[in-house]
Design a protein around this motif. Structure first.
Motif, PDB file in Angstrom:
ATOM      1  N   PRO A   1       0.822  -1.209   0.000  1.00 42.99           N
ATOM      2  CA  PRO A   1       0.000   0.000   0.000  1.00 42.99           C
ATOM      3  C   PRO A   1       0.865   1.272   0.000  1.00 42.99           C
ATOM      4  O   PRO A   1       2.002   1.252   0.485  1.00 42.99           O
ATOM      5  CB  PRO A   1      -0.794  -0.101   1.305  1.00 42.99           C
ATOM      6  CG  PRO A   1      -0.700  -1.519   1.734  1.00 42.99           C
ATOM      7  CD  PRO A   1       0.577  -2.053   1.169  1.00 42.99           C
ATOM      8  N   ASP A   2       0.312   2.349  -0.519  1.00 40.54           N
ATOM      9  CA  ASP A   2       1.064   3.599  -0.617  1.00 40.54           C
ATOM     10  C   ASP A   2       1.616   4.063   0.726  1.00 40.54           C
ATOM     11  O   ASP A   2       2.760   4.512   0.797  1.00 40.54           O
ATOM     12  CB  ASP A   2       0.189   4.707  -1.214  1.00 40.54           C
ATOM     13  CG  ASP A   2      -0.074   4.516  -2.693  1.00 40.54           C
ATOM     14  OD1 ASP A   2       0.640   3.720  -3.336  1.00 40.54           O
ATOM     15  OD2 ASP A   2      -1.001   5.175  -3.208  1.00 40.54           O
ATOM     16  N   HIS A   3       0.820   3.947   1.788  1.00 41.79           N
ATOM     17  CA  HIS A   3       1.304   4.414   3.090  1.00 41.79           C
ATOM     18  C   HIS A   3       2.488   3.567   3.583  1.00 41.79           C
ATOM     19  O   HIS A   3       3.418   4.095   4.193  1.00 41.79           O
ATOM     20  CB  HIS A   3       0.174   4.436   4.133  1.00 41.79           C
ATOM     21  CG  HIS A   3      -0.357   3.087   4.493  1.00 41.79           C
ATOM     22  ND1 HIS A   3      -1.262   2.414   3.708  1.00 41.79           N
ATOM     23  CD2 HIS A   3      -0.092   2.285   5.545  1.00 41.79           C
ATOM     24  CE1 HIS A   3      -1.550   1.256   4.270  1.00 41.79           C
ATOM     25  NE2 HIS A   3      -0.848   1.151   5.387  1.00 41.79           N
ATOM     26  N   ALA A   4       2.481   2.288   3.291  1.00 44.37           N
ATOM     27  CA  ALA A   4       3.601   1.424   3.669  1.00 44.37           C
ATOM     28  C   ALA A   4       4.821   1.733   2.810  1.00 44.37           C
ATOM     29  O   ALA A   4       5.945   1.762   3.308  1.00 44.37           O
ATOM     30  CB  ALA A   4       3.214  -0.037   3.546  1.00 44.37           C
TER      31      ALA A   4
ATOM     32  N   ALA B   1       5.568   4.603   1.511  1.00 40.82           N
ATOM     33  CA  ALA B   1       6.118   5.870   2.008  1.00 40.82           C
ATOM     34  C   ALA B   1       6.951   5.640   3.259  1.00 40.82           C
ATOM     35  O   ALA B   1       8.037   6.223   3.418  1.00 40.82           O
ATOM     36  CB  ALA B   1       4.993   6.856   2.287  1.00 40.82           C
ATOM     37  N   ALA B   2       6.487   4.774   4.145  1.00 34.91           N
ATOM     38  CA  ALA B   2       7.228   4.479   5.375  1.00 34.91           C
ATOM     39  C   ALA B   2       8.545   3.771   5.064  1.00 34.91           C
ATOM     40  O   ALA B   2       9.589   4.091   5.645  1.00 34.91           O
ATOM     41  CB  ALA B   2       6.380   3.637   6.311  1.00 34.91           C
TER      42      ALA B   2
ATOM     43  N   SER C   1      10.973   6.260   3.603  1.00 32.67           N
ATOM     44  CA  SER C   1      11.529   7.086   4.673  1.00 32.67           C
ATOM     45  C   SER C   1      12.621   6.331   5.436  1.00 32.67           C
ATOM     46  O   SER C   1      13.684   6.885   5.741  1.00 32.67           O
ATOM     47  CB  SER C   1      10.419   7.512   5.633  1.00 32.67           C
ATOM     48  OG  SER C   1      10.944   8.263   6.699  1.00 32.67           O
TER      49      SER C   1
END
Length: 79
Positions: free
Chosen positions: A53-56, A58-59, A62
């Protein structure tokens, strides 16, 4: 005084292109950050074999920016 040994610029850029005492504009910092994140994202694409998923993503990006792509690719998180 912390006595940092690695020259660092902007939001954490390091490397041979960063020298102590250099000054960068906001635009230069954003350009460097964009290039670094694109490079690290491409490196992560080579070691992450399934969609996340996009949020994962991004993490993980980072984490790669801060710990290094090699460390992330070798991590149990990616395995």
């Amino acid at each position: 005084m912390l006595g940092w040994k690695v020259p660092t610029a902007c939001v954490g850029e390091t490397g041979p292109h960063i020298q102590r005492g250099q000054m960068f504009t906001r635009e230069q910092c954003l350009t460097m950050l964009d290039a670094t994140l694109r490079r690290k994202a491409a490196e992560l694409d080579a070691c992450i074999s399934r969609p996340i998923p996009d949020h994962a993503a991004a993490a993980v990006l980072s984490l790669a920016y801060n710990a290094g792509t090699g460390a992330v690719c070798r991590s149990t998180l990616v395995r």
